[in-house]
Every structure is written in structure tokens, then in C-alpha cells.
Write an enzyme that holds these catalytic residues in place. Structure first.
Site, short mmCIF file in Angstrom:
data_model
loop_
_atom_site.label_atom_id
_atom_site.label_comp_id
_atom_site.label_asym_id
_atom_site.label_seq_id
_atom_site.Cartn_x
_atom_site.Cartn_y
_atom_site.Cartn_z
N ARG A 1 7.04 -2.91 7.49
CA ARG A 1 5.99 -3.89 7.35
C ARG A 1 5.56 -4.05 5.94
NH1 ARG A 1 0.45 -4.39 7.58
NH2 ARG A 1 0.39 -2.60 8.69
N HIS B 1 1.00 4.00 12.02
CA HIS B 1 0.05 2.87 11.65
C HIS B 1 0.39 1.88 12.29
CE1 HIS B 1 -2.73 0.76 9.14
NE2 HIS B 1 -1.88 0.26 8.56
N GLU C 1 -1.59 -4.98 -3.04
CA GLU C 1 -1.26 -3.75 -2.30
C GLU C 1 0.14 -3.26 -2.51
OE1 GLU C 1 -2.46 -4.42 1.80
OE2 GLU C 1 -4.43 -4.51 1.38
N HIS D 1 1.32 5.24 7.93
CA HIS D 1 0.40 4.95 6.47
C HIS D 1 0.47 6.12 5.81
CE1 HIS D 1 -2.55 3.50 4.29
NE2 HIS D 1 -2.80 2.04 4.77
N ARG E 1 5.33 1.32 2.03
CA ARG E 1 4.51 2.55 2.59
C ARG E 1 5.65 3.66 2.88
NH1 ARG E 1 0.49 -0.89 6.61
NH2 ARG E 1 -0.79 -1.45 4.80
#
Length: 539
Positions: A392, A357, A124, A248, A296
């Protein structure tokens, strides 16, 4: 009116039935009687919604140091190095425990088709290696299901759904008033009976999730109203880095279906972002090296910039260049959902927008999961452990829940003989309030908070916008407290009070940070300071 039957006592109270809460409960139940409270259903928290997976170093070519570095880079240096090492080094053990509980993680097929081999690892955004273990694109649900089955089978665990926690019980609520900040449990509304009950315990674990519903657009479940953070703050605990709200990059844009997340793993498996008007693959303008696999915060700001610059409703995420069977096999849940909406992701792009998110800040805790308040431990999205820093890293969130849920349990059990028995606690007094005849006030204030938080405290900020938000929070505060003091509590009123408190903490934290770092991007302070400092608010 209250009755003595509204007070129940256990060894340990756990608030929240997600990954952090159930992990703590299962560990504690080996020696103690544990009560787990859930606001709605036992599966209503964020854990069940998690699509992506759990990050852990399991590949031969990967190392703890690589995962630590990726986490620190994504977190823009605001992470606590000791915490990052602690969590990442405990990750493989957490995965082993989940396997023992029966979580059916995807595995590599053996060449002779005789069975399953090693865990399948995907990649990811922000990760330098494949290290995400997953159950297709519905990892959270599989984890929630396994933890819940284990908890239901444990005779030392009592699970109570439909309990909306109002406030922590401290020495101030004892029959012999002490004014102590020591936590002895919580008052909670039983939504089935309408009664407020006192749940008393020697130790309390807060695992109530994040505050995503402060925002108009969010992938968080309906109940993510910052309850645990607000309750701990009112009881006297410090909170940290609440300005670090993660957005997100890819939430499905659909006027009928809200909050459906298109997992990061779609980009991890080759998904590309395009401007639907120009057809341009635009990430090379924002992060030419990592493109769609940038962290992100970078991808979300890029999407936000394209939408605002070109007056778009959405941007396109396209994985249709991959073989159809590959897409269906890797993303069965998303594929089925989109097909029901008339979108075939094997043939056409998916319309997406950024949405709130994850809450990266929260109640300040140490490696032992202890808060400032004696008797209160915390784990999961309601905390600021030092793991995430200013942003994060994908798939580190469930991992944090397992590691700190266990840390809280271990510390409670190790210190058990030093924990006093609770004093006699007052029952909840509802004798001076009436049933509300103005429910519209709650809905109006809820909508107003979410709208101005989205417009003024979103992906890109300015001091003027933050001050406008702070002004509105002050105006609403008096109105909400008057309402709370006059009427019988309902879940909607409890959530509004907590939502307002969380919004206040986010805005105050954002006003204190005079730099742009990670998720906090302000046009008034676009540079990043040389030294990374936490924003800590003290009650």
C-alpha cells in the site's frame, strides 16, 4: 436460551464503524434504515488511529497519472489498473465531502494573515508530489469524529457498540433451510448482556478492518483480528493476496508503550534514519535515490536488516535538524507523547522498530464493492479491491475507505428493488454449551499464534518457516474448534477463532507465491516474476 427478541431487522446492516462503514451508512441513510455494529466502542477501529492523512491530487503541478504511477510502483505491479484509476479519480470528491462534514484539514496561511488559504499538502514515502491532506498528525481521529457526529445526527442510522459479530447469516440459517450462500445479516454477541442476537437485513456491508493482531508487534488496534475476512471466508467468499502484510518501518520502541506509530510524514518532512551504534545514515545502501522516502516495504526491510545485522533493539529516526517550532507545529501529538516518555524529538532521535501495520489483502471485491456472496458488499481494510497490490502506498488507505464505502452504498441503492426480503431466520441456539472454566486456553493460543506469525511469517520469509507456521496452525485448529463448540461465546473466543482463520489464510497465500514481490519477500524465491499474478484462495 434464545428468545424471539434476539432477532432485529433493518434495511441494511453495516459491520464496522470506521471510515468505510460510516461512509456507506451515511450514503445509504438518505433512503434506507441502516444499523451500524461496532465490536467495542464506536471509535475503537483503525480509522481513529491514522496519523498521516489522505492522498489526493489537489496541487497544480500534480496529475492523476502521477498518483496512479506512484501507486502502481509501490504496489510492485500487482495493482488492478482500473481500480487504481477509479479510486484516485474519485479522491478530490471524497476530500470535498469531508470538508463539508467539517473535517478541519490544515490550510496554508494567507500572506496577509487574513485567514486560511488552500489545503496544506504534505508528502510521504513513495509519493512523487505533495498530495497528503491532513489534520496535523491526527487525521484519522478528526475524520472519525466528523463521520460519527454526522451518523449520530441522522435519524435513519442506528449505532450499536459492544457487538462482537460471530458469523454471517446465510440461507443455511433460515427456518426453511435453503443451503443458499445469500447473506442476510449477522449473528453478534451483545457484550453488555451476554446474549447472541441475530441482525437481519436485505443487504450487508462488511467494513470490519484488517488482521494486524495476528502479529506480536503491530500498530493496529486491539480489535484488528481479521473478523470480517474470516466471517466472509467461512460463508464462502474468496480472499486474495493475504500474504501482502505491510510492516510500518517506524513504530516507537518503548517497553512500556506499545503500538505507538511514528507517522511516515516525519520522514516526509526530512526525518533521517541512523544506526545508533555506527551513526551511519544507512538508507543510501538500500535505496540511494529515494533514501528515507522509499516505499514502506523497502524501508521496513532496511530497518529489519540493520537490527538483525548489528544485534540492535531499534534504529534511530532523527528530525532534530529541523527548527523546533517546525517539528512541534507539524507533529504536536507525537511531540507531546514522546515528551511524556522523556524523549524530546526536537533535540534527539526517536528509537523505532518495524511493526505490522496494514493488511493489503482480504475479501475479493469489484469496483461496485460486491463480494462473491449475494447480499454482501465490503469496503476498507478487510478487502482486496486491487488498489494496493503488493504494497500500500502511504495515505491511500483512508481514501479507499471513502471511495468504496460510497461505491457499496450506491450499488445497494441502485439494485434495491432486486433485493428480496429476508426469510425467517433461526435465533442463535446456546442450549448445548456451558460457561468456560478454561479461559487460559484462549490466552495461550492467542499468544502462540502471534509469536509464530512474527517469527515465521514476518518481514523476511522462507518456505521452511512458512511450513512450520502451517503445521502449528493445523494443530491449533482442532483445539480451537473443540473449545468453540463446547463453551458459550465470548469476545475473546470469537477473536481467537478469527485470528486463527486469518493466520491460516496468510500462511497458505504466502506458500503459494513462489517469488518475491512487494511485501512478500522470501529467501527461497528472491526474484520477481515477469508477470504479476494475484494469489486467490477459494473456500
Amino acid at each position: 436460551m434464545t428468545t424471539p427478541q434476539t432477532i432485529a431487522q433493518y434495511d441494511v446492516l453495516v459491520i464496522g464503524s470506521g471510515a468505510a462503514g460510516l461512509t456507506a451508512a451515511l450514503e445509504l441513510a438518505e433512503q434506507r434504515k441502516v444499523l451500524v455494529l461496532a465490536k467495542g466502542s464506536l471509535t475503537g477501529g483503525s480509522t481513529a488511529w491514522a496519523q498521516g492523512g489522505i492522498a489526493a491530487v489537489l496541487d497544480e503541478g500534480d496529475t492523476f497519472e502521477n498518483h496512479i504511477r506512484d501507486t502502481m510502483v509501490a504496489g510492485a505491479g500487482l495493482n488492478d489498473r482500473d481500480t487504481v484509476e477509479f479510486v484516485i479519480e474519485n479522491a478530490p470528491k471524497a476530500i470535498d465531502r469531508l470538508c463539508e462534514l467539517g473535517v478541519p484539514f490544515n490550510r496554508e496561511k494567507l500572506p496577509d494573515e487574513s485567514g486560511d488559504g488552500d489545503l496544506h499538502l504534505t508528502r510521504e514515502g513513495g509519493h512523487s508530489h505533495r498530495r497528503i491532506v491532513h489534520v496535523n498528525d491526527a487525521t484519522g481521529w478528526a475524520v472519525q469524529d466528523a463521520l460519527l457526529k454526522a451518523a449520530e445526527a441522522n435519524p435513519n442510522i442506528t449505532l450499536l457498540p459492544n457487538r462482537s459479530c460471530i458469523d454471517l447469516i446465510t440461507g443455511r440459517n433460515a427456518v426453511k433451510y435453503s443451503g443458499s450462500g445469500r447473506v442476510w445479516g449477522a449473528y453478534a454477541l451483545n457484550t453488555e448482556t451476554g446474549e447472541v442476537e441475530a441482525y437481519v437485513a436485505r443487504a450487508t456491508v462488511m467494513a470490519a478492518g484488517g488482521a494486524g493482531r495476528c502479529y506480536l508487534f503491530s500498530t493496529a488496534p486491539r480489535g484488528a483480528t481479521g473478523d470480517g475476512i474470516a466471517m466472509a471466508w467461512r460463508a464462502g467468499a474468496r480472499v486474495s493476496n493475504m500474504e501482502m502484510m505491510q510492516f510500518h518501518p517506524t513504530c516507537l520502541y518503548n517497553l512500556e508503550v506499545k503500538n505507538f506509530l511514528i507517522t511516515e510524514a516525519v520522514r516526509g518532512e526530512g526525518g533521517r534514519l541512523f544506526n545508533p551504534v555506527t551513526g551511519e545514515r544507512y538508507m543510501e545502501k538500500y535505496d540511494p535515490e529515494r533514501m528515507e522516502l522509499a516505499p514502506r516495504d523497502i524501508v521496513a526491510r532496511a530497518n529489519d536488516d540493520q537490527i538483525k545485522r548489528y544485534g540492535l533493539d531499534y534504529v534511530h529516526l532523527d528530525i532534530s535538524h529541523q527548527p523546533p517550532e517546525f517539528v512541534k507545529e507539524h507533529f504536536p501529538t507525537i511531540h507531546e507523547k514522546l515528551m511524556g516518555l522523556g524523549i524530546d524529538m526536537t533535540k534527539e532521535p526517536i528509537p523505532v522498530v518495524p511493526a505490522q501495520h496494514y493488511t493489503c489483502g482480504g475479501i475479493l471485491i469489484g469496483l461496485d464493492a460486491r463480494t462473491d456472496l449475494p447480499g454482501l458488499w465490503a469496503a476498507g481494510e478487510c478487502t482486496e479491491s486491487g488498489l494496493h497490490g503488493a504494497n500500500r502506498l502511504a495515505s491511500n488507505s483512508l481514501l479507499e475507505c471513502f471511495v468504496f464505502g460510497e461505491a457499496a452504498a450506491d450499488d445497494i441503492l441502485a439494485r434495491w428493488d432486486t433485493l428480496d426480503d429476508p426469510p425467517e431466520i433461526r435465533a442463535w441456539d446456546a442450549s448445548r454449551v456451558a460457561d468456560s472454566d478454561e479461559e487460559v486456553v484462549i490466552k495461550q493460543n492467542w499468544t502462540e499464534i502471534r509469536r509464530f506469525m512474527w517469527n515465521y511469517v514476518g518481514i523476511v520469509r522462507t518456505t521452511k518457516r512458512l511450513e512450520r507456521a502451517a503445521h502449528r496452525i493445523r494443530l491449533l485448529g482442532q483445539e480451537i474448534e473443540e473449545y468453540y463448540g463446547s463453551f458459550r461465546v465470548t469476545t475473546d473466543l470469537i477473536e481467537l477463532r478469527n485470528l486463527h482463520q486469518a493466520a491460516y489464510l496468510i500462511v497458505q497465500s504466502a506458500l503459494k507465491r513462489h517469488e518475491s514481490r512487494g511485501l512478500h519477500y522470501t529467501l527461497d524465491y528472491p526474484e520477481t516474476d515477469e508477470v504479476a499474478r494475484d494469489t486467490v484462495l477459494v473456500p
